[in-house]
Motif scaffolding. Sequence first.
Motif, PDB file in Angstrom:
ATOM      1  N   VAL A  25       0.842  -1.201   0.000  1.00 29.02           N
ATOM      2  CA  VAL A  25       0.000   0.000   0.000  1.00 29.02           C
ATOM      3  C   VAL A  25       0.877   1.251   0.000  1.00 29.02           C
ATOM      4  O   VAL A  25       0.684   2.182  -0.799  1.00 29.02           O
ATOM      5  CB  VAL A  25      -0.954   0.011   1.215  1.00 29.02           C
ATOM      6  N   LYS A  26       1.855   1.275   0.889  1.00 32.63           N
ATOM      7  CA  LYS A  26       2.768   2.423   0.969  1.00 32.63           C
ATOM      8  C   LYS A  26       3.603   2.538  -0.295  1.00 32.63           C
ATOM      9  O   LYS A  26       3.858   3.646  -0.787  1.00 32.63           O
ATOM     10  CB  LYS A  26       3.681   2.267   2.189  1.00 32.63           C
ATOM     11  N   HIS A  27       4.008   1.405  -0.840  1.00 31.64           N
ATOM     12  CA  HIS A  27       4.819   1.426  -2.054  1.00 31.64           C
ATOM     13  C   HIS A  27       4.029   2.010  -3.227  1.00 31.64           C
ATOM     14  O   HIS A  27       4.571   2.799  -4.016  1.00 31.64           O
ATOM     15  CB  HIS A  27       5.271  -0.001  -2.393  1.00 31.64           C
ATOM     16  N   ILE A  28       2.763   1.631  -3.323  1.00 34.66           N
ATOM     17  CA  ILE A  28       1.921   2.135  -4.418  1.00 34.66           C
ATOM     18  C   ILE A  28       1.679   3.632  -4.282  1.00 34.66           C
ATOM     19  O   ILE A  28       1.787   4.388  -5.256  1.00 34.66           O
ATOM     20  CB  ILE A  28       0.579   1.370  -4.444  1.00 34.66           C
ATOM     21  N   SER A  29       1.357   4.075  -3.072  1.00 29.99           N
ATOM     22  CA  SER A  29       0.961   5.474  -2.874  1.00 29.99           C
ATOM     23  C   SER A  29       2.135   6.429  -2.691  1.00 29.99           C
ATOM     24  O   SER A  29       2.127   7.535  -3.237  1.00 29.99           O
ATOM     25  CB  SER A  29       0.026   5.587  -1.665  1.00 29.99           C
ATOM     26  N   TYR A  50      -4.341 -10.549 -13.089  1.00 30.63           N
ATOM     27  CA  TYR A  50      -5.395  -9.586 -13.392  1.00 30.63           C
ATOM     28  C   TYR A  50      -4.793  -8.231 -13.767  1.00 30.63           C
ATOM     29  O   TYR A  50      -3.688  -7.894 -13.352  1.00 30.63           O
ATOM     30  CB  TYR A  50      -6.306  -9.376 -12.170  1.00 30.63           C
ATOM     31  N   ILE A  51      -5.569  -7.477 -14.533  1.00 27.69           N
ATOM     32  CA  ILE A  51      -5.306  -6.058 -14.717  1.00 27.69           C
ATOM     33  C   ILE A  51      -6.329  -5.334 -13.849  1.00 27.69           C
ATOM     34  O   ILE A  51      -7.539  -5.552 -13.982  1.00 27.69           O
ATOM     35  CB  ILE A  51      -5.466  -5.614 -16.189  1.00 27.69           C
ATOM     36  N   GLY A  52      -5.836  -4.541 -12.922  1.00 33.82           N
ATOM     37  CA  GLY A  52      -6.729  -3.834 -12.016  1.00 33.82           C
ATOM     38  C   GLY A  52      -6.573  -2.331 -12.120  1.00 33.82           C
ATOM     39  O   GLY A  52      -5.459  -1.827 -12.300  1.00 33.82           O
ATOM     40  N   LYS A  53      -7.678  -1.624 -12.018  1.00 34.81           N
ATOM     41  CA  LYS A  53      -7.664  -0.154 -12.031  1.00 34.81           C
ATOM     42  C   LYS A  53      -7.921   0.346 -10.612  1.00 34.81           C
ATOM     43  O   LYS A  53      -8.843  -0.116  -9.941  1.00 34.81           O
ATOM     44  CB  LYS A  53      -8.736   0.399 -12.978  1.00 34.81           C
ATOM     45  N   ILE A  54      -7.101   1.274 -10.157  1.00 31.08           N
ATOM     46  CA  ILE A  54      -7.227   1.783  -8.791  1.00 31.08           C
ATOM     47  C   ILE A  54      -8.538   2.564  -8.630  1.00 31.08           C
ATOM     48  O   ILE A  54      -8.795   3.533  -9.363  1.00 31.08           O
ATOM     49  CB  ILE A  54      -6.037   2.679  -8.423  1.00 31.08           C
ATOM     50  N   LYS A  55      -9.352   2.107  -7.666  1.00 33.92           N
ATOM     51  CA  LYS A  55     -10.601   2.802  -7.339  1.00 33.92           C
ATOM     52  C   LYS A  55     -10.428   3.737  -6.143  1.00 33.92           C
ATOM     53  O   LYS A  55     -11.008   4.818  -6.097  1.00 33.92           O
ATOM     54  CB  LYS A  55     -11.709   1.787  -7.014  1.00 33.92           C
ATOM     55  N   ASN A  56      -9.630   3.272  -5.188  1.00 38.19           N
ATOM     56  CA  ASN A  56      -9.461   4.068  -3.980  1.00 38.19           C
ATOM     57  C   ASN A  56      -8.176   3.663  -3.264  1.00 38.19           C
ATOM     58  O   ASN A  56      -7.799   2.495  -3.257  1.00 38.19           O
ATOM     59  CB  ASN A  56     -10.659   3.878  -3.038  1.00 38.19           C
ATOM     60  N   ILE A  57      -7.496   4.635  -2.659  1.00 37.31           N
ATOM     61  CA  ILE A  57      -6.292   4.385  -1.871  1.00 37.31           C
ATOM     62  C   ILE A  57      -6.472   4.981  -0.480  1.00 37.31           C
ATOM     63  O   ILE A  57      -6.776   6.163  -0.340  1.00 37.31           O
ATOM     64  CB  ILE A  57      -5.037   5.008  -2.523  1.00 37.31           C
ATOM     65  N   SER A  58      -6.299   4.138   0.538  1.00 34.21           N
ATOM     66  CA  SER A  58      -6.314   4.604   1.925  1.00 34.21           C
ATOM     67  C   SER A  58      -5.006   4.173   2.580  1.00 34.21           C
ATOM     68  O   SER A  58      -4.159   3.551   1.945  1.00 34.21           O
ATOM     69  CB  SER A  58      -7.508   4.016   2.682  1.00 34.21           C
TER      70      SER A  58
END
Length: 252
Positions: A25-29, A50-58
């Motif tokens: 999570v920290k690495h992505i954000s 999978y190919i995923g699209k970011i919907k939300n980051i907390s």
Amino acid sequence: MNRFFVTAADVHLPTKEITIVGEDVKHISKVLRLSTGDLLEVCDGEKYEYIGKIKNISKQEVLLSIEDQMPLKTEAPIEVILYQSIPKATKMELIIQKTTEMGIKSIVPIITNRTVVQFKDDKDKEKKVDRWQKIAIEAAKQSKRGRIPHVESPISLKEALQQAQENDLNMIAYEREVVQGIKGLLTSLDTKNIKKIGIWIGPEGGFEEGEIDLVKDKNVHSVTLGPRILRTETAGFTVLSIMMYELGDLGG
């Protein structure tokens, strides 16, 4: 596209969503600075990517919507286990990184008579194995692996030999072997029935004669890597690359 691993439980097919938690999570954000709408590759480590699209980051998680689902295609058709005598300094890290890139299934660090590395206690051993496992994870991401190799806790040579009886084939790189090479060994066998192979690599200084005798008694085939002596950190992925090529995983 950046690749991340999740568990099957983190994939929610009914809602077409994937949840990423933990250090990623920290690495992505913070490190990659990705945001809503960016795409990621996600692998469940079992059957699908999978190919995923970011919907939300907390702070706790990254929520993705599933844009595409595909079966894993980057794993070797055989399982290969590396039984690596623990070398000094950071050589083990290099071995784990490179064999992960080339498709190793798991890595078993073994303690032999000439193993120099010593562990202070169980906590020290666990810390080292945790470090090695993180290296395997990062190498699996970089090389687009479908599964993360498992780095086991160090065991003795005798324990490793007992474990290896489950393998269909075991081979040990031995500097005094002058006749049998990897290609010749594989050619002499019915490889269609070989699904699980163990590779055995000695420490700096090699295996002792008594250890070689013990290994051969357990039906481990010795193979030569040619007229030159390879370092322990070179031998493992040399054997692996030759074997993968001969079995059709590298180069077609």
